[in-house]
Design an enzyme around this catalytic site. Structure first.
Site, short mmCIF file in Angstrom:
data_model
loop_
_atom_site.label_atom_id
_atom_site.label_comp_id
_atom_site.label_asym_id
_atom_site.label_seq_id
_atom_site.Cartn_x
_atom_site.Cartn_y
_atom_site.Cartn_z
N CYS A 1 -0.08 1.26 7.73
CA CYS A 1 -0.68 1.65 6.36
C CYS A 1 -2.00 2.61 6.54
O CYS A 1 -2.37 3.56 5.76
CB CYS A 1 -0.65 0.51 5.14
SG CYS A 1 0.98 0.21 4.69
N GLU B 1 0.81 -1.22 -0.26
CA GLU B 1 -0.04 -0.03 0.09
C GLU B 1 0.81 1.19 0.09
O GLU B 1 0.72 2.11 -0.77
CB GLU B 1 -0.84 0.00 1.07
CG GLU B 1 -2.01 -1.09 1.24
CD GLU B 1 -1.66 -2.49 1.98
OE1 GLU B 1 -2.39 -3.00 2.15
OE2 GLU B 1 -0.16 -2.61 2.18
#
Length: 161
Positions: free
Chosen positions: A110, A69
């Site tokens: 993330c 990500e």
């Protein structure tokens, strides 16, 4: 077992955005999977309709590993200043594991990073085997809010000439 035999989890998604992102993340990790190097692929959609991909980069020193990500976010920000709409990540199974590739939520780090850059971002999550889009902020109800920059939408960089 081949990537095709392990299955693309995008078929379990309820909406077109989820299917598109999960299919893109799955295609990336199915092509690039390397044991102990790359296990997760991610895809980010921007408001212009572009999909930005990221590949998990593992490392011998665990702290040096980079999530898919985060890579996708960097790729997106190199390509455009357009707002981001949604993110999806797919984990490819190790050869020793049974079962297909699967949709996975972003890790806590993330979640923080993505919400810092796009507070309204949606995420594809798997709920009882069904892929559905949900606000990423719902996965992180007590997000840290610091003072480095004002909260809210992140300003776009100046246009390239």
């Amino acid at each position: 077992m081949t990537a095709v035999e392990r299955g693309d989890p995008s078929g379990a998604c309820q909406d077109e955005v989820g299917r598109r992102l999960v299919a893109a993340a799955h295609e990336l990790i199915a092509e690039r999977y390397v044991l102990a190097r790359h296990q997760i692929g991610a895809a980010l959609l921007d408001t212009d309709g572009a999909v930005h991909l990221g590949l998990h980069l593992d490392a011998m020193v665990g702290r040096a590993a980079i999530c898919a990500e985060a890579v996708a976010l960097g790729v997106a920000r190199m390509a455009t200043g357009a707002p981001l709409v949604a993110v999806a990540a797919v984990r490819f199974p190790k050869p020793s594991e049974d079962g297909p590739a699967r949709i996975v939520p972003p890790c806590g780090l993330c979640r923080e990073l993505l919400l810092d850059h796009e507070p309204g971002l949606s995420v594809v999550v798997s709920v009882e085997g069904v892929g559905t889009c949900a606000p990423l902020a719902e996965l992180l109800p007590h997000k840290y809010v610091g003072t480095k920059w004002p909260t809210g939408p992140v300003p776009s960089p100046p246009a390239r000439t």
